[in-house]
Design an enzyme around this catalytic site. Structure first.
Site, short mmCIF file in Angstrom:
data_model
loop_
_atom_site.label_atom_id
_atom_site.label_comp_id
_atom_site.label_asym_id
_atom_site.label_seq_id
_atom_site.Cartn_x
_atom_site.Cartn_y
_atom_site.Cartn_z
N LEU A 109 -14.04 5.44 9.64
CA LEU A 109 -13.60 6.68 10.28
C LEU A 109 -12.14 6.57 10.67
O LEU A 109 -11.76 5.75 11.52
CB LEU A 109 -14.45 6.96 11.53
CG LEU A 109 -15.96 6.90 11.34
CD1 LEU A 109 -16.67 7.11 12.67
CD2 LEU A 109 -16.42 7.92 10.30
N ARG B 254 -2.77 -2.08 -3.32
CA ARG B 254 -3.89 -1.18 -3.15
C ARG B 254 -3.71 -0.02 -4.12
O ARG B 254 -2.65 0.61 -4.17
CB ARG B 254 -3.95 -0.63 -1.72
CG ARG B 254 -5.09 0.36 -1.51
CD ARG B 254 -4.74 1.40 -0.50
NE ARG B 254 -5.84 2.36 -0.30
CZ ARG B 254 -5.69 3.53 0.30
NH1 ARG B 254 -4.51 3.89 0.78
NH2 ARG B 254 -6.71 4.34 0.44
N ASN C 211 -8.15 9.05 9.78
CA ASN C 211 -7.67 10.35 9.32
C ASN C 211 -8.35 10.73 8.02
O ASN C 211 -8.66 11.89 7.76
CB ASN C 211 -6.15 10.33 9.14
CG ASN C 211 -5.59 11.72 8.96
OD1 ASN C 211 -5.86 12.61 9.75
ND2 ASN C 211 -4.81 11.92 7.91
N ARG D 50 -8.71 17.08 6.14
CA ARG D 50 -9.54 17.46 4.99
C ARG D 50 -10.85 18.06 5.48
O ARG D 50 -11.42 17.62 6.48
CB ARG D 50 -9.84 16.25 4.10
CG ARG D 50 -8.61 15.61 3.49
CD ARG D 50 -9.02 14.44 2.60
NE ARG D 50 -7.85 13.63 2.25
CZ ARG D 50 -7.83 12.30 2.28
NH1 ARG D 50 -8.91 11.63 2.66
NH2 ARG D 50 -6.74 11.64 1.94
N HIS E 84 -12.27 4.10 -0.14
CA HIS E 84 -12.38 3.15 0.97
C HIS E 84 -13.24 1.94 0.59
O HIS E 84 -13.78 1.26 1.47
CB HIS E 84 -12.95 3.81 2.22
CG HIS E 84 -12.07 4.86 2.83
ND1 HIS E 84 -12.58 6.01 3.40
CD2 HIS E 84 -10.72 4.94 2.95
CE1 HIS E 84 -11.59 6.75 3.84
NE2 HIS E 84 -10.45 6.13 3.57
N ASN F 250 -12.16 2.36 17.70
CA ASN F 250 -11.56 2.59 19.01
C ASN F 250 -12.15 3.73 19.82
O ASN F 250 -11.91 3.79 21.04
CB ASN F 250 -10.06 2.82 18.84
CG ASN F 250 -9.35 1.60 18.29
OD1 ASN F 250 -9.36 0.55 18.91
ND2 ASN F 250 -8.72 1.74 17.13
N CYS G 25 -7.56 12.11 16.70
CA CYS G 25 -8.78 12.09 17.51
C CYS G 25 -8.48 11.80 18.97
O CYS G 25 -9.12 12.35 19.87
CB CYS G 25 -9.75 11.06 16.94
SG CYS G 25 -11.38 11.09 17.70
N ARG G 26 -7.49 10.95 19.23
CA ARG G 26 -7.14 10.61 20.62
C ARG G 26 -6.64 11.85 21.37
O ARG G 26 -7.04 12.10 22.52
CB ARG G 26 -6.07 9.52 20.63
CG ARG G 26 -6.54 8.19 20.08
CD ARG G 26 -5.38 7.28 19.75
NE ARG G 26 -4.54 7.84 18.69
CZ ARG G 26 -3.51 7.21 18.13
NH1 ARG G 26 -3.18 6.00 18.56
NH2 ARG G 26 -2.82 7.77 17.16
N ASN H 46 0.87 -1.18 0.00
CA ASN H 46 0.00 0.00 0.00
C ASN H 46 0.90 1.22 0.00
O ASN H 46 1.41 1.64 1.04
CB ASN H 46 -0.91 -0.02 1.23
CG ASN H 46 -1.83 1.19 1.30
OD1 ASN H 46 -1.76 2.10 0.48
ND2 ASN H 46 -2.70 1.21 2.29
N GLU I 73 -8.47 -4.51 5.24
CA GLU I 73 -8.29 -4.28 3.81
C GLU I 73 -7.19 -5.15 3.23
O GLU I 73 -7.27 -5.60 2.08
CB GLU I 73 -7.99 -2.81 3.57
CG GLU I 73 -9.12 -1.88 3.96
CD GLU I 73 -8.71 -0.43 4.04
OE1 GLU I 73 -8.93 0.30 3.05
OE2 GLU I 73 -8.17 -0.02 5.08
#
Length: 421
Positions: free
Chosen positions: A214, A96, A216, A246, A185, A340, A289-290, A15, A394
């Site tokens: 969901l 990918r 980055n 984004r 995706h 998560n 997000c964390r 990838n 994936e």
């Protein structure tokens, strides 16, 4: 004729990003990875490679400016040989590829025609497709004669009906330039839709789900009878949900305002929308997000606002897809955030009470770090839609497709581009 190497062989999955290369050696029969790793900061001053083999973690520095070719050479020379994995054990290489335009509705064996078609889609994924082409070229040099398969992010969404993928622009822009919604995706949405069918005890063709990938990068898909009928990302990965950096959906007139009134050049606009917006732009703190959840708990107003907007926008999309599907068997959360973040899931579901959604707080908190299962209240307590957390895989989809294609040896796997829906 079918390729005998597909029987029991492993698939090397690559990838390639613009400055990174994820790699894994996957058993396509069960998805087990004997090797996984990442080449990072490629083309920059301090590139490196890290990997895990048989549970042991390793890392190494690469020469300054090293790119995808050097990572693949390092994998072959230092990791595979050093780990006792014979090159003869590798049946195929699966790549990918982010964008296949309308040319591909399924995975294909790579040949010169396929490479040319991927090149034709560079304008639609300028950061990704060139990197994929570099990876294909490097893998060809490292593994001459080994079959390689391209697995496209856009392929799964080629089943969308015209009313879902045609923009309200002059129709000749679609006819002459292929300007339409493609979606991304797809490999992840495909995997979780198939896994959701298993968990629900139904056939793939009998399941309707809303799939929220969901991370980055983030997208949501409406899947009817196992096929994508709508998705949030569009011509490029910029449209749709709020993402790490984004912006997602914005007024198109904003671009004119930035260019004409604020004197932004096209590069500045591109950087603003793709690299400086989203969670990072709103919070002015982080795209992680964390980190934002921790900062929000400590009272950081920018972090709080970023998370609120992220959840609000996602809830709106979920609600809208109830109008797309004939019925919804389950809402699925996947991707790094979806798998998560109990906070994000609960916040979103609380916004959807009007549609019958509820969340079991205990179950929700348990569904992290690879856990899989339902997070709505137990059956019998109330009538609520099913809500599932499913870790995506994936790499397994790519490995599985590669193994199936080289084993089949039929014309459908010959590398001929497949037509769009």
């Amino acid at each position: 004729m079918p390729d005998k190497r597909a029987n029991g062989g492993q698939v090397l999955v690559l990838n390639c990003g613009s400055s990174s290369l994820k790699f894994a050696l996957i058993d396509p029969r069960n998805g087990n990875a004997s090797l996984s790793g990442l080449g990072d900061s490629l083309g920059h001053s301090a590139p490196s490679v890290s990997w895990k083999i048989d549970g042991e973690k390793h890392s190494a520095a690469l020469p300054e400016g090293a790119k995808h070719t050097e990572v693949i050479e390092f994998v072959v020379t230092n990791i595979l040989s050093g780990g006792g994995i014979l090159r003869a054990d590798i049946a195929a290489i699966g790549h990918r590829v982010v964008h296949g335009g309308e040319k591909f509705s399924h995975s294909v064996l790579i040949n010169e025609q396929v490479i040319s078609a991927i090149q034709d889609c560079v304008a639609l994924a300028p950061l990704h497709n060139p990197a994929h082409l570099q990876g294909i070229e490097a893998a060809t040099k490292a593994f001459p004669g080994l079959p390689q398969v391209a697995v496209f992010d856009t392929a799964f969404h080629q089943t969308m009906p015209r009313q879902a993928y045609i923009y309200a622009l002059p129709y000749e822009l679609y006819e002459e330039h292929g300007i339409r919604r493609y979606g991304m995706h797809g490999t992840s949405h495909r995997f979780v839709s198939e896994r959701a069918a298993d968990l629900l005890g139904k056939a793939k063709a009998d399941v309707n789900i809303i799939s929220a990938h969901l991370g980055n990068g983030a997208s949501i898909a409406a899947i009817q009878a196992g096929k994508s009928v709508d998705t949030s990302m569009g011509l490029t990965p910029l449209e749709g949900l709020v993402m790490g950096t984004r912006c997602g959906d914005v007024d198109p007139g904003l671009l004119l305002h930035l260019g004409v009134r604020l004197d932004y050049c096209m590069k500045e606009i591109n950087d603003l929308l793709n690299k400086k917006s989203g969670l990072l732009g709103i919070s002015q703190l982080s795209n992680d997000c964390r980190a934002l959840e921790q900062a929000a708990a400590e009272g950081h107003q920018g972090a709080q606002l970023a998370l609120e907007i992220f959840c609000y926008r996602l809830a709106k999309y979920i609600a809208s897809y109830h109008g797309v599907l004939s019925h919804v068997d389950a809402l699925v959360f996947t991707g790094g955030i979806g798998e998560n973040s109990a906070y994000i899931r609960e916040n979103v579901l609380n916004r959807l009470i009007g549609l019958g959604y509820r969340v079991d707080e205990t179950r929700n908190l348990e569904m992290r770090f690879g856990a899989e299962g339902a997070i709505e209240p137990p059956s019998g307590t109330t009538s609520t839609p099913k809500v599932l957390v499913i870790p995506t895989n994936e790499e397994w989809v790519i490995a599985r497709d590669a193994a199936q294609i080289i084993a089949s040896g039929n014309s459908a796997a010959s590398g001929q581009p497949a037509g769009g829906s």
